[in-house]
Scaffold this motif. Structure first.
Motif, PDB file in Angstrom:
ATOM      1  N   LEU A 264       0.820  -1.221   0.000  1.00  0.00           N
ATOM      2  CA  LEU A 264       0.000   0.000   0.000  1.00  0.00           C
ATOM      3  C   LEU A 264       0.855   1.274   0.000  1.00  0.00           C
ATOM      4  O   LEU A 264       0.303   2.376   0.015  1.00  0.00           O
ATOM      5  N   HIS A 265       2.190   1.089   0.010  1.00  0.00           N
ATOM      6  CA  HIS A 265       3.121   2.225  -0.030  1.00  0.00           C
ATOM      7  C   HIS A 265       2.941   3.176   1.160  1.00  0.00           C
ATOM      8  O   HIS A 265       3.005   4.399   1.011  1.00  0.00           O
ATOM      9  N   ILE A 266       2.717   2.596   2.336  1.00  0.00           N
ATOM     10  CA  ILE A 266       2.644   3.405   3.557  1.00  0.00           C
ATOM     11  C   ILE A 266       4.043   3.933   3.862  1.00  0.00           C
ATOM     12  O   ILE A 266       5.020   3.169   3.816  1.00  0.00           O
ATOM     13  N   PRO A 267       4.196   5.208   4.179  1.00  0.00           N
ATOM     14  CA  PRO A 267       5.523   5.762   4.484  1.00  0.00           C
ATOM     15  C   PRO A 267       6.204   5.038   5.638  1.00  0.00           C
ATOM     16  O   PRO A 267       5.567   4.366   6.458  1.00  0.00           O
ATOM     17  N   THR A 268       7.510   5.202   5.737  1.00  0.00           N
ATOM     18  CA  THR A 268       8.345   4.426   6.666  1.00  0.00           C
ATOM     19  C   THR A 268       7.894   4.541   8.124  1.00  0.00           C
ATOM     20  O   THR A 268       7.673   3.536   8.798  1.00  0.00           O
ATOM     21  N   VAL A 269       7.772   5.761   8.635  1.00  0.00           N
ATOM     22  CA  VAL A 269       7.436   5.926  10.052  1.00  0.00           C
ATOM     23  C   VAL A 269       6.026   5.409  10.374  1.00  0.00           C
ATOM     24  O   VAL A 269       5.849   4.647  11.335  1.00  0.00           O
ATOM     25  N   PRO A 270       4.993   5.803   9.609  1.00  0.00           N
ATOM     26  CA  PRO A 270       3.670   5.227   9.893  1.00  0.00           C
ATOM     27  C   PRO A 270       3.650   3.710   9.784  1.00  0.00           C
ATOM     28  O   PRO A 270       2.953   3.037  10.557  1.00  0.00           O
TER      29      PRO A 270
ATOM     30  N   SER B 155      12.354  -7.708  15.867  1.00  0.00           N
ATOM     31  CA  SER B 155      12.188  -6.278  15.583  1.00  0.00           C
ATOM     32  C   SER B 155      13.179  -5.824  14.519  1.00  0.00           C
ATOM     33  O   SER B 155      12.851  -5.002  13.652  1.00  0.00           O
ATOM     34  N   GLU B 156      14.386  -6.355  14.561  1.00  0.00           N
ATOM     35  CA  GLU B 156      15.373  -6.021  13.550  1.00  0.00           C
ATOM     36  C   GLU B 156      14.964  -6.550  12.182  1.00  0.00           C
ATOM     37  O   GLU B 156      15.213  -5.911  11.154  1.00  0.00           O
ATOM     38  N   VAL B 157      14.316  -7.722  12.160  1.00  0.00           N
ATOM     39  CA  VAL B 157      13.812  -8.257  10.892  1.00  0.00           C
ATOM     40  C   VAL B 157      12.744  -7.337  10.315  1.00  0.00           C
ATOM     41  O   VAL B 157      12.731  -7.044   9.111  1.00  0.00           O
ATOM     42  N   TYR B 158      11.833  -6.855  11.171  1.00  0.00           N
ATOM     43  CA  TYR B 158      10.805  -5.934  10.704  1.00  0.00           C
ATOM     44  C   TYR B 158      11.432  -4.684  10.075  1.00  0.00           C
ATOM     45  O   TYR B 158      11.043  -4.254   8.979  1.00  0.00           O
TER      46      TYR B 158
ATOM     47  N   ILE C 294      11.307  -3.262   6.232  1.00  0.00           N
ATOM     48  CA  ILE C 294      10.799  -1.928   5.917  1.00  0.00           C
ATOM     49  C   ILE C 294      11.790  -1.171   5.037  1.00  0.00           C
ATOM     50  O   ILE C 294      11.417  -0.512   4.063  1.00  0.00           O
ATOM     51  N   LYS C 295      13.074  -1.282   5.350  1.00  0.00           N
ATOM     52  CA  LYS C 295      14.091  -0.543   4.611  1.00  0.00           C
ATOM     53  C   LYS C 295      14.351  -1.115   3.216  1.00  0.00           C
ATOM     54  O   LYS C 295      14.564  -0.364   2.263  1.00  0.00           O
ATOM     55  N   THR C 296      14.321  -2.446   3.088  1.00  0.00           N
ATOM     56  CA  THR C 296      14.662  -3.066   1.807  1.00  0.00           C
ATOM     57  C   THR C 296      13.471  -3.183   0.869  1.00  0.00           C
ATOM     58  O   THR C 296      13.647  -3.268  -0.348  1.00  0.00           O
ATOM     59  N   GLY C 297      12.257  -3.216   1.419  1.00  0.00           N
ATOM     60  CA  GLY C 297      11.077  -3.322   0.574  1.00  0.00           C
ATOM     61  C   GLY C 297      10.826  -4.744   0.099  1.00  0.00           C
ATOM     62  O   GLY C 297      11.420  -5.707   0.601  1.00  0.00           O
ATOM     63  N   LEU C 298       9.955  -4.870  -0.889  1.00  0.00           N
ATOM     64  CA  LEU C 298       9.526  -6.184  -1.377  1.00  0.00           C
ATOM     65  C   LEU C 298      10.215  -6.539  -2.690  1.00  0.00           C
ATOM     66  O   LEU C 298      10.534  -5.670  -3.498  1.00  0.00           O
TER      67      LEU C 298
END
Length: 581
Positions: A381-387, A465-468, A472-476
């Protein structure tokens, strides 16, 4: 062999020793001696939880430890300490320590580690506030809907059986204690040799169809890399299956909320409107009498519906708090903000239900994997990083405490089912357990608030948590969502065909996601032994009533063995604390 179904409270199985006499009222969670021990044990449980989740990435079930310590305290012949000989007080203590362990490790520390690992330490406190709300709502919903058609007390809840059998064996001794002790020893030794003996224990306790799918999932996940030359988890196949099965499970839960047949609604109303005097009987009963037509469940469809709707409303409120405190409200447009709040609330309640259903049937819950699914949906859904990080943290705060409270309520249900009158005593005892868990949650919140900075500054951050954050940083990868949607179809079909009582799709996906080496063979082997023992006891019996009685005795015998294996494995998990330190 029939799927496992515990005997109803009105007709408990015979035991080798006389049960503890039912007190006039259930012991209070907040009476001085119980509260003091509960507070001390909750601090211990919270510390065990945060140490192990940050070093080994696991959070052990400390319920058996709490029960054993409470039993030992009760053997001290000093004044008020002798009150801890009560099974019901021991149940309160084990509820509190296990609640504080899972709350500190899974529901509080793991969520706040997400913004920390992302480099946004300013969001740790807002995330802690949101996680505390998620934890509170999580436990409230389970308290409202436990022993409904969605989450029956008569279902497996394996860790709860282990805790109850430990408490009962410590009280009665004899053959029962010996069998449980041998099972615990085997479970402990096997775990020391890195064998998942708790999986074998679960195989003796759960629904046979659900566990069959769980065992198949575990086995396929273990051998797929060598046989199929495919890492199913890396290809997100289990995640797709869970999406399909989870959606169907959610629909099945909604249909159960609408079901008004079979007296379930009456059970819920009778339970809710019973008078507060725990020494009296349910309306219409003589003191000490249990009506022949008295329903087995204490929560009907009306209360189930209200409980889930209340949970959804409270999760919405919590999402608003996280959005405002975390600055999400200022960084999104109004439609995007509304969408984020709705997604966060839906993700939270779906997460808790899937985790709870898996835990109820298998004793294992795929909290990490289901949260990862929410994360992947957020990326799509392309939600921004912080949200997105706050969404993941808020979702992760739900589920484990929901499942753990179910285990503890199951233990209490087993310990209280000989009580007369049963309904009133059961509901009062469940309420006291909930209060004890709230004490544990409060202690966990204080411990995490005081300890997170020192743990994180030393680099001790929960691995999940590090996996999450890495995801988030690397994307799909391209095509990930397409693969997941494709595999969602068979997951949905299996869940639909199995029905809500078996949760076959959810359990198959759980096995694929958990992927613990050798656990599949443990589960499937236990099921084979279970079937063989049942057939051996049936030999020569032709009368249907006699065969049914024989099958029930077989299940009772093997339940004790399974409880011992789970208890022994739990002792090993807690023993890992020395390695972590």
């Amino acid at each position: 062999m029939n799927p496992r179904a515990s005997t109803s409270p009105s007709s408990p199985p015979a035991s080798s020793s006389a049960p503890e006499a039912t007190p006039a009222r259930h012991p209070r969670a907040l009476e001085p001696i119980t509260l003091i021990i509960t507070l001390v044990m909750s601090v211990l449980g919270a510390l065990i939880g945060i140490v192990l989740i940050t070093t080994l990435g696991v959070s052990p079930n400390t319920a058996v430890i709490g029960a054993l310590i409470a039993m030992l305290i009760g053997r001290i012949p000093i004044g008020m300490l002798t009150r801890m000989r009560s099974q019901h007080r021991q149940n309160l203590v084990q509820s509190a320590i296990s609640g504080s362990t899972f709350a500190a490790a899974n529901s509080l520390l793991t969520p706040i580690a997400v913004p920390f690992a992302l480099g946004r330490t300013d969001l740790v406190w807002p995330m802690l506030a949101g996680a505390a709300i998620g934890l509170a709502v999580d436990s409230w919903v389970l308290f409202r809907v436990f022993d409904s058609s969605l989450l029956p007390a008569s279902n497996s809840w394996p860790a709860g059986v282990a805790a109850a059998e430990t408490i009962k064996a410590g009280d009665t001794g004899g053959k029962k204690a010996a069998v449980l002790g041998v099972g615990a020893l085997v479970g402990l030794v096997g775990a020391l040799f890195k064998l998942p003996t708790s999986a074998a224990g679960v195989g003796f306790l759960g629904n046979i169809w659900a566990l069959l799918m769980f065992g198949i999932g575990l086995t396929v996940a273990e051998y797929a890399p060598d046989v199929l030359h495919t890492d199913l988890s890396a290809a997100h196949v289990p995640h797709g299956l869970m999406i399909g099965a989870g959606l169907v499970a959610l629909v099945q839960a909604l249909l159960l909320m609408r079901n008004r047949k079979g007296g379930g609604k009456g059970a819920g109303r009778e339970a809710e409107e019973a008078p507060g005097d725990v020494t009296g009987a349910v309306p219409g009963n003589a003191p000490g009498e249990v009506r022949a037509d008295e329903p087995g469940r204490t929560v009907g469809s009306e209360r189930l519906r209200r409980g889930l709707l209340e949970g959804m409303a409270l999760f919405l409120g919590g999402a608003v708090v996280v959005a405002v405190a975390g600055g999400v409200a200022g960084g999104l447009s109004v439609p995007a903000l509304i969408g984020w709040v709705l997604l966060a609330a839906v993700a939270a309640i779906v997460h808790q239900l899937i985790v709870g259903l898996a835990a109820m049937h298998s004793g294992w819950f795929p909290a990490f994997a289901v949260t990862l699914i929410v994360l992947i949906v957020g990326l799509v859904l392309h939600i921004p990083t912080v949200p997105l990080a706050l969404l993941v943290g808020y979702t992760a705060s739900t589920g484990p405490a929901f499942a753990d409270l179910g285990y503890d309520f199951k233990a209490g249900w087993l310990l209280r089912r000989d009580a007369t009158p049963w309904h009133v005593f059961e509901l009062d005892g469940r309420r006291q357990q909930y209060l004890a868990q709230l004490v544990g949650f409060g202690v966990a919140l204080v411990v995490v608030a005081l300890a997170w900075k020192s743990f994180f500054s030393d680099g001790r951050v929960p691995p999940v948590s590090e996996v999450y954050v890495t995801t988030i940083k690397t994307g799909l990868d391209p095509g990930t969502m397409q693969t997941m949607l494709l595999w969602a179809i068979p997951g949905a079909l299996i869940q639909f065909l199995g029905g809500s009582s078996r949760q076959m799709g959810v359990l198959l996906a759980t096995g694929l996601l958990v992927a613990t080496p050798h656990a599949g063979w443990m589960v499937l082997g236990a099921l084979v032994i279970r079937q063989g023992y049942t057939m051996w006891r049936r030999r020569g019996l032709t009368d249907p009533v006699a065969r049914k009685k024989s099958d029930e005795q077989s299940e009772n015998d093997l339940s004790l063995v399974g409880a011992g294996l789970v208890a022994g494995s739990s002792l090993n998990d807690v023993g890992q604390l020395t390695k972590a330190l």
